[in-house]
Design a protein around this motif. Structure first.
Motif, mmCIF file in Angstrom:
data_model
loop_
_atom_site.group_PDB
_atom_site.id
_atom_site.type_symbol
_atom_site.label_atom_id
_atom_site.label_comp_id
_atom_site.label_asym_id
_atom_site.label_seq_id
_atom_site.Cartn_x
_atom_site.Cartn_y
_atom_site.Cartn_z
ATOM 1 N N HIS A 67 -4.144 8.048 13.806
ATOM 2 C CA HIS A 67 -5.274 8.720 14.477
ATOM 3 C C HIS A 67 -5.327 8.183 15.904
ATOM 4 N N LEU A 68 -5.149 9.065 16.875
ATOM 5 C CA LEU A 68 -5.210 8.687 18.295
ATOM 6 C C LEU A 68 -6.573 9.061 18.856
ATOM 7 N N GLN A 69 -7.278 8.070 19.398
ATOM 8 C CA GLN A 69 -8.564 8.359 20.056
ATOM 9 C C GLN A 69 -8.754 7.339 21.186
ATOM 10 N N PRO A 70 -8.129 7.597 22.346
ATOM 11 C CA PRO A 70 -8.217 6.652 23.464
ATOM 12 C C PRO A 70 -9.661 6.364 23.851
ATOM 13 N N GLY A 71 -9.942 5.079 24.081
ATOM 14 C CA GLY A 71 -11.271 4.676 24.524
ATOM 15 C C GLY A 71 -12.277 4.466 23.414
ATOM 16 N N LEU A 72 -11.935 4.763 22.186
ATOM 17 C CA LEU A 72 -12.861 4.573 21.069
ATOM 18 C C LEU A 72 -13.130 3.082 20.856
ATOM 19 N N ARG A 73 -14.397 2.717 20.715
ATOM 20 C CA ARG A 73 -14.778 1.328 20.405
ATOM 21 C C ARG A 73 -15.144 1.267 18.929
ATOM 22 N N LEU A 74 -14.241 0.705 18.147
ATOM 23 C CA LEU A 74 -14.449 0.683 16.703
ATOM 24 C C LEU A 74 -15.659 -0.147 16.308
ATOM 25 N N ALA A 75 -15.955 -1.187 17.117
ATOM 26 C CA ALA A 75 -17.096 -2.046 16.786
ATOM 27 C C ALA A 75 -18.382 -1.565 17.432
ATOM 28 N N GLY A 76 -18.316 -0.488 18.195
ATOM 29 C CA GLY A 76 -19.487 -0.009 18.911
ATOM 30 C C GLY A 76 -20.259 1.000 18.082
ATOM 31 N N PRO A 77 -21.203 1.686 18.729
ATOM 32 C CA PRO A 77 -21.990 2.706 18.037
ATOM 33 C C PRO A 77 -21.082 3.830 17.542
ATOM 34 N N PHE A 115 0.830 -1.208 0.000
ATOM 35 C CA PHE A 115 0.000 0.000 0.000
ATOM 36 C C PHE A 115 0.868 1.264 0.000
ATOM 37 N N GLY A 116 0.453 2.266 -0.780
ATOM 38 C CA GLY A 116 1.223 3.494 -0.892
ATOM 39 C C GLY A 116 1.091 4.423 0.293
ATOM 40 N N SER A 117 0.074 4.267 1.104
ATOM 41 C CA SER A 117 -0.137 5.085 2.301
ATOM 42 C C SER A 117 -1.151 4.366 3.175
ATOM 43 N N GLY A 118 -1.230 4.758 4.438
ATOM 44 C CA GLY A 118 -2.155 4.086 5.343
ATOM 45 C C GLY A 118 -2.549 4.955 6.505
ATOM 46 N N LEU A 119 -3.657 4.566 7.167
ATOM 47 C CA LEU A 119 -4.135 5.239 8.375
ATOM 48 C C LEU A 119 -4.236 4.205 9.477
ATOM 49 N N LEU A 120 -3.442 4.394 10.529
ATOM 50 C CA LEU A 120 -3.441 3.499 11.684
ATOM 51 C C LEU A 120 -4.233 4.156 12.804
ATOM 52 N N VAL A 121 -5.261 3.470 13.293
ATOM 53 C CA VAL A 121 -6.097 4.003 14.377
ATOM 54 C C VAL A 121 -5.713 3.302 15.671
ATOM 55 N N LEU A 122 -5.289 4.096 16.661
ATOM 56 C CA LEU A 122 -4.894 3.560 17.966
ATOM 57 C C LEU A 122 -5.877 4.061 19.012
ATOM 58 N N THR A 123 -6.435 3.127 19.775
ATOM 59 C CA THR A 123 -7.494 3.480 20.728
ATOM 60 C C THR A 123 -7.111 3.191 22.174
ATOM 61 N N ALA A 124 -5.878 2.743 22.418
ATOM 62 C CA ALA A 124 -5.439 2.446 23.782
ATOM 63 C C ALA A 124 -5.228 3.744 24.560
ATOM 64 N N PRO A 125 -5.206 3.676 25.885
ATOM 65 C CA PRO A 125 -4.870 4.866 26.681
ATOM 66 C C PRO A 125 -3.501 5.418 26.268
#
Length: 531
Positions: A40-50, A4-14
Motif C-alpha cells: 500500500h503506497l500512501q506518501p506522507g501518511l503518518r501511521l501514528a497520527g490522527p 506468514f502466508g501473506s502480508g501487507l507492507l505500507v510504505l509512506t515515503a515520497p
C-alpha cells in the motif's frame, strides 16, 4: 519457511525515494512472508497520527517509476509474489496475515504505529482489526528523494475508458506486473487482456513448460482484481496476433513495449481496414534482468524463467512399494535427436550407474536371447539372416505403420527388456551405487516409469530435432518429420516428468544444467536419508 502466508507492507515515503529504499524494504519483508506481499503506497501518511483515510497516489510518471523500482527489486527475491495496490476497495484474494511498515518511515513509539497499521488495513481492505503488526529495520537503506528533472511536478498519465494489452503472461513476473499496472493506471472503465494460446505458443522458447491457459488467465485475473478492483477485466485467449483489438469499437488505447510496438502498429492498420479509429499506443520500457545468464534474454522474461526451471524438480518424485530403497532410479527419456544420450554420458561422469535400454533391446534379439524364438515365431523365418540373426530392417518394415503388428512385437520385447533392467538395478545395488539412470527412449510408451523414482526428459524444438536427424541419419526432411510424429510428443513427456532438460544451447550450457540437476538430486537424497 517464512512464518506468514501473506502480508501487507505500507510504505509512506515520497515516491521519488522508493528507488533507493525498495530493495531493502522488500528483502526484509520477503523473509517474513511466504505468499503474496501486498504493498500500500500512501506518501506522507503518518501511521501514528490522527486517522487518515486510505488513498492512492496520483497516476503520474512518479508512480510508474516507483512501481518499476518495486517490481525490479522484487526480482532479486526468488518466489516473491509482489502486488502493489493502486486503490483500496475490496477484500484481497489472499487476506494479509501480517502488517508491515518500515521503522524509518514511522518514528515514535511502536504501539501507536502498529495501531495505525491495523486501522488502515481494516479501512482499506477489510482486514481483521487485530492482525500482527511489525516494524522493519531498514533505516540504513534510505536515500534522499530525487525527482526526475524532466518531469513536471504535477504530471499525470493520460486516461482512457477502455485499454487493451496482450501477452503470454506465463509465470507472472515483475515486467508483466509493471505492464499490467500501467494498464490499470491508464484505464478508467475496462481492461481487455489477451492471453496467447494455441499456435501463438509454438515457437516460444521451451513452450512445453508454459503454464496452461486456464492457469495463466486465473493468475492474471487475481492479480488485476487485487491491484485495482474498480475496473472491469475481460480476459480472453489469443489464437492470432490481433484478437478482438481489431474489431472492438470501444477500445481507445493499446499498451505495448519497445519490442511489441510493431505489433501495435499492425493492429492499427487492421483497425483502419475495418473502419475503426486507430488506438493510442502507450509504450512501457522493458525491465532489465541484472542476473541473466549468457543464454538468457537481457530483459526480465518468461523464457528466462522457463530456462531456470531446467534441471529443477517440477513435481514430487514417484512413490511405490515396488521401487527399491537403493539405488535411487532415474528414468531418462527423450525423442529422437533430443540429446538424451549426451545427458546420460554426463550423468555417468557425475557418478550415476548407467543402464542403456537400447543395448538391452539389441541383446534380446540375438540368437539364444530371451525374445529370439518368440519374435521369429511371430513374424516368420523371412526376418532371419543366413547367420541366424534377426534382420532388424526387415522386421522394422513389417511393423512400420501397422499398430497391431507393432504391439505384438513390443508385447514380446518390452517385458524381457524390463526384466533385464531390473537385473541391472540389482547389480547397481550390489556395487553400492546410490543413483541408477535408465536411459530409455520408450520409457513412457513401455510403462517403465513404474520402475523409476523420477522421470527426466530431454526436449528440443521440433525444427531443431529435424535438423539433427537429417544431419545424423541422412534422412530427408519429410522422413525426419515422420519419425518424430510417430513418437510421443515433448508435451506428453513433460506432463509425466519430474525434471526437464534441454540440449538446445551450447554443450557447456547443457553441462551446467545437468550439474545443477545432479546437485539438486543429491540434496533430495540427503533429505531422504535424514530421519
Amino acid at each position: 519457511m517464512p512464518p506468514f502466508g501473506s502480508g501487507l507492507l505500507v510504505l509512506t515515503a515520497p515516491l521519488a525515494a522508493l528507488p533507493g529504499r525498495a530493495a531493502a524494504a522488500l528483502a526484509a519483508a520477503a523473509g517474513l512472508v511466504a505468499g503474496p506481499l501486498y504493498v500500500h503506497l500512501q506518501p506522507g501518511l503518518r501511521l501514528a497520527g490522527p486517522g487518515t483515510p486510505p488513498a492512492a497516489p496520483p497516476a503520474g510518471p512518479a508512480l510508474l517509476r516507483a512501481l518499476a523500482a518495486l517490481y525490479g527489486a522484487a526480482a532479486a527475491q526468488p518466489g516473491l509474489d509482489l502486488r502493489v495496490l493502486l486503490g483500496p476497495g475490496r477484500r484481497l484474494a489472499r487476506p494479509p496475515a501480517v502488517l508491515l511498515a518500515s521503522a524509518a518511515e514511522a518514528p515514535g513509539p511502536p504501539g501507536p504505529v502498529q495501531l495505525g497499521l491495523q486501522q488502515l488495513a481494516a479501512a482499506a481492505y477489510g482486514c481483521p482489526p487485530r492482525l500482527p503488526a511489525l516494524l522493519l529495520g531498514t533505516e540504513d537503506a534510505q536515500e534522499d528523494a530525487q525527482e526526475d528533472p524532466g518531469a513536471a511536478p504535477d504530471a499525470v498519465l493520460p486516461d482512457f475508458s477502455d485499454v487493451a494489452v496482450g501477452g503470454t503472461f506465463d509465470r507472472l513476473h515483475g515486467a508483466h506486473r509493471l505492464l499490467l499496472s500501467a494498464c490499470c493506471l491508464l484505464a478508467q472503465h475496462r481492461l481487455l487482456a489477451g492471453v496467447a494460446d494455441g499456435d501463438l505458443l509454438r515457437h516460444k522458447v521451451l513452450a512445453e513448460l508454459i503454464e496452461p491457459y486456464e492457469l495463466r488467465a486465473a493468475k492474471l485475473r487475481e492479480f488485476l482484481e487485487d491491484v485495482k478492483p474498480s475496473l472491469r477485466y475481460d480476459i480472453v485467449p489469443l489464437v492470432d496476433p490481433y484478437g478482438p483489438s481489431i474489431t472492438d469499437p470501444d477500445l481507445q488505447c493499446l499498451v505495448v513495449s519497445e519490442e511489441t510496438r510493431r505489433g501495435g502498429e499492425a493492429v492499427n492498420k487492421k483497425r483502419l481496414e475495418n473502419g475503426l479509429p486507430e488506438l493510442t499506443l502507450y509504450e512501457i520500457l522493458l525491465m532489465k534482468d541484472p542476473d541473466h545468464s549468457p543464454s538468457e534474454e537481457e530483459k526480465i522474461s518468461s523464457s528466462s524463467l522457463r530456462q531456470r526451471l531446467l534441471g529443477t524438480l517440477l513435481r514430487p518424485p514417484r512413490q511405490g512399494p515396488a521401487l527399491p530403497l537403493r539405488p535411487y532410479v532415474i528414468g531418462l527419456t527423450g525423442g529422437t535427436g533430443s540429446g538424451k544420450s549426451s545427458i546420460a554420458k554426463l550423468l555417468g561422469q557425475l557418478g550415476a550407474f548407467l543402464i542403456d535400454a537400447d543395448k538391452l533391446g539389441h541383446a534380446v534379439y540375438v540368437p539364444g536371447g530371451p525374445a529370439y524364438e518368440q519374435v521369429v515365431a511371430a513374424f516368420g523365418a523371412e526376418i532371419v539372416n543366413e547367420d541366424g540373426t534377426i534382420n532388424r530392417k526387415v522386421l522394422g518394415a513389417k511393423v512400420f505403420g501397422n499398430q497391431e503388428r507393432l504391439k505384438s512385437l513390443t508385447d514380446i520385447v518390452w517385458p524381457e527388456i524390463a526384466r533385464m533392467v531390473k537385473e541391472q538395478i540389482r547389480e547397481a545395488e550390489a556395487q553400492g551405487r546410490a543413483v541408477c539412470v535408465l536411459d530409455a527412449a520408450v520409457l513412457l510408451e513401455a510403462g517403465w516409469q513404474d520402475m523409476v523414482h523420477e522421470v527426466w526428459t530431454a526436449i528440443i524444438p521440433e525444427e531443431e530435432a529435424v535438423k539433427r536427424i537429417m544431419a545424423r541419419d541422412g534422412l530427408s526432411e519429410a522422413a525426419a518429420r515422420r519419425r518424430l510424429q510417430s513418437q510421443v510428443t515433448n508435451s506428453q513427456r513433460v506432463e509425466q516428468s519430474q525434471v526437464v532438460l534441454s540440449t538446445l544451447w551450447e554443450p557447456h550450457v547443457t553441462r551446467k544444467q545437468v550439474e545443477k540437476a545432479w546437485e539438486l538430486l543429491q540434496q533430495r537424497l540427503s533429505q531422504r536419508r535424514s530421519p
